[in-house]
Scaffold this active site. Sequence first.
Site, mmCIF file in Angstrom:
data_model
loop_
_atom_site.group_PDB
_atom_site.id
_atom_site.type_symbol
_atom_site.label_atom_id
_atom_site.label_comp_id
_atom_site.label_asym_id
_atom_site.label_seq_id
_atom_site.Cartn_x
_atom_site.Cartn_y
_atom_site.Cartn_z
ATOM 1 N N LYS A 94 23.057 -4.387 9.731
ATOM 2 C CA LYS A 94 22.582 -3.254 10.547
ATOM 3 C C LYS A 94 23.185 -1.918 10.122
ATOM 4 C CE LYS A 94 20.906 -5.330 14.799
ATOM 5 N NZ LYS A 94 21.279 -6.771 14.685
ATOM 6 N N GLU A 116 19.278 2.519 22.331
ATOM 7 C CA GLU A 116 19.567 1.454 23.286
ATOM 8 C C GLU A 116 20.185 0.302 22.513
ATOM 9 O OE1 GLU A 116 16.678 1.831 21.856
ATOM 10 O OE2 GLU A 116 16.470 -0.187 20.987
ATOM 11 N N SER A 382 22.600 -12.537 7.052
ATOM 12 C CA SER A 382 22.515 -11.180 7.610
ATOM 13 C C SER A 382 23.791 -10.729 8.296
ATOM 14 C CB SER A 382 21.331 -11.086 8.575
ATOM 15 O OG SER A 382 21.413 -12.097 9.570
HETATM 16 C C1 LIG Z 1 20.345 -7.849 14.811
HETATM 17 C C2 LIG Z 1 20.560 -8.942 13.858
HETATM 18 C C3 LIG Z 1 19.474 -9.668 13.321
HETATM 19 C C4 LIG Z 1 18.053 -9.433 13.725
HETATM 20 O O1 LIG Z 1 17.520 -8.197 13.386
HETATM 21 P P1 LIG Z 1 16.409 -8.037 12.257
HETATM 22 O O2 LIG Z 1 15.915 -6.661 12.466
HETATM 23 O O3 LIG Z 1 15.371 -9.082 12.501
HETATM 24 O O4 LIG Z 1 17.078 -8.235 10.958
HETATM 25 C C5 LIG Z 1 19.739 -10.647 12.371
HETATM 26 N N1 LIG Z 1 20.996 -10.942 11.999
HETATM 27 C C6 LIG Z 1 22.063 -10.277 12.499
HETATM 28 C C7 LIG Z 1 23.426 -10.663 12.033
HETATM 29 C C8 LIG Z 1 21.886 -9.262 13.448
HETATM 30 O O5 LIG Z 1 22.949 -8.617 13.949
#
Ligand SMILES: *Cc1c(COP(=O)(O)O)cnc(C)c1O
Length: 401
Positions: A94, A116, A382
Site C-alpha cells: 500500500k 477513510e 502483498s
Molecule cells: C489492503 C491489502 C490487500 C488488498 O488490497 P488490494 O487493493 O486488493 O491489493 C492485500 N494485501 C495486503 C497485505 C493489504 O494490506
Amino acid sequence: MTSYLKTTPTRDGFFGEYGGAMLPPPLEPHFAEINKAWDQLSKSAAFLEELRSIRKHFQGRPTPISYLHNMSRHLGGAQIYAKREDLNHTGAHKLNHCMAEALLAKYMGKTKIMAETGAGQHGVALATAAAYFGMECEIHMGEIDIEKEAPNVTRMKLLGATVVPVGFGGRSLKEAVDSAFQSYVAQADHALFCIGSVVGPHPFPKMVRDFQSIVGIEAREQFHEMTGQLPDIVAACVGGGSNAMGLFAGFIDEEDVALYGVEPMGTSSNLGDHAATITFGEDGDIHGFRTMLLKDENGEPAPVHTVASGLDYPGVGPEHAHLHRTGRVTYTSANDKEALDAFFALSRDEGIIPALESAHAVAFAIREAPKNPGKSILLNLSGRGDKDIDYVTETFGFGDA
Ligand SMILES: *Cc1c(COP(=O)(O)O)cnc(C)c1O
C-alpha cells in the site's frame, strides 16, 4: 511493451464499460483538478525522479523475489516464487501508492491528505506518507473498526495523523467513506483525498495502478534475471485489486503468461459469507464508478466476510471487471481455511509469515503447483502477517502440521 497500459483506460476512465466517474457536482471541479495534475505529472521528469528516489531511499525498493524452495519441493510440481512486498516499508504494497499520492498532493500545492480506512492498513500507510512530507493527515474510521484495530489506531496517532471516529449507521467502512468524502468537500482547496486501491471515480483506478506498476516492472526484470525466462503463471489476491494490478502490469502484454486473481471465498459460497465479487457478482455502481458488485435482495452492496479484513469489499476495481470480461485474467478463489493453511505453511516452510490477504495467493499456488510440473508460478506476497498473528493464534492455535 506497455501497449495495453498505454491504451487502457480511455481518457474518461473507462475500462471497456466499467469505471468512469459519477460524482456529486461539488466534487466535479476537484476531480478535474486531480485528473489534470496527474496527466501532467505522469510526464514530469522532476516528479518521476523524486518518486524514484523515495522508493529507493525511504521504501527500500526494489523488493526482492524469493524462490520458495522448501514449499516447491514439498509440493513436487511447479516452482514457486514470491514477489516480496512484505519487505516494502510498513510491510505491504500500500505504501507504493500512498507515497505517490502524497507526492502528487505536494506538487498540487496541497498541505493535507485524507482518507477513510477499514482495518487501518491504508490509514497507516497514508499517515506514514504524510509524516514524510510534513503534511497534515486526517483519517476517518468507523467506531467498530477503531475498537477492533487498536494497534493501527495507535500507529496512525504516533505518525501524527488525526483519527476521526465515525459513529453513525453501521459505524464501519461504508460510513467512514461517506464521512471522509463529506469532510473532503469542505477542504478540497487545500486537501487531497487519497483512495486506497484501484477503485473510486476516475482517475484513481488508473492512477493507483500506475503507482503500483513498479511491482510488476521490477518483478519481470528480476524473474528473468533469476531464471532466464518469464513465469508461466502469475497470481495475486484481489480485494479492491491494487496489488494484483501492480504485479499484472509487468506481464499483461505477454500472452504466454497466465494471470490469476484470487478472491476470498470466506466461510461458504452463500451471499454474506464471502467477498468473491467477480466470481458471484453482477454489474452495478458503487462509490462513483461502474464495476461488478455483490448485491443484496434490494440491489444494495451486500455484507461480505473474509478472514482477511483487507479483502472485504463488495465491489472490485473496474479494471478487474474488464479483464474478467475480456478473459485476459482468470478469477478464482481461496476460502478462509485454505488461506489459514497457507499462512501456517509459508511460515513453517519458508520462514515468511504472510498477511492473511496474501495467504490467499499462497493458497492458490499450493493448490495449483502439483497440477503444473515443469512450470513456474510467481505470486505477490502483498504484505507481512505480523498484524494477524494474535488473531490467528488465539482463534486457530499454531496449525496442525
Ligand atoms: C489492503 C491489502 C490487500 C488488498 O488490497 P488490494 O487493493 O486488493 O491489493 C492485500 N494485501 C495486503 C497485505 C493489504 O494490506
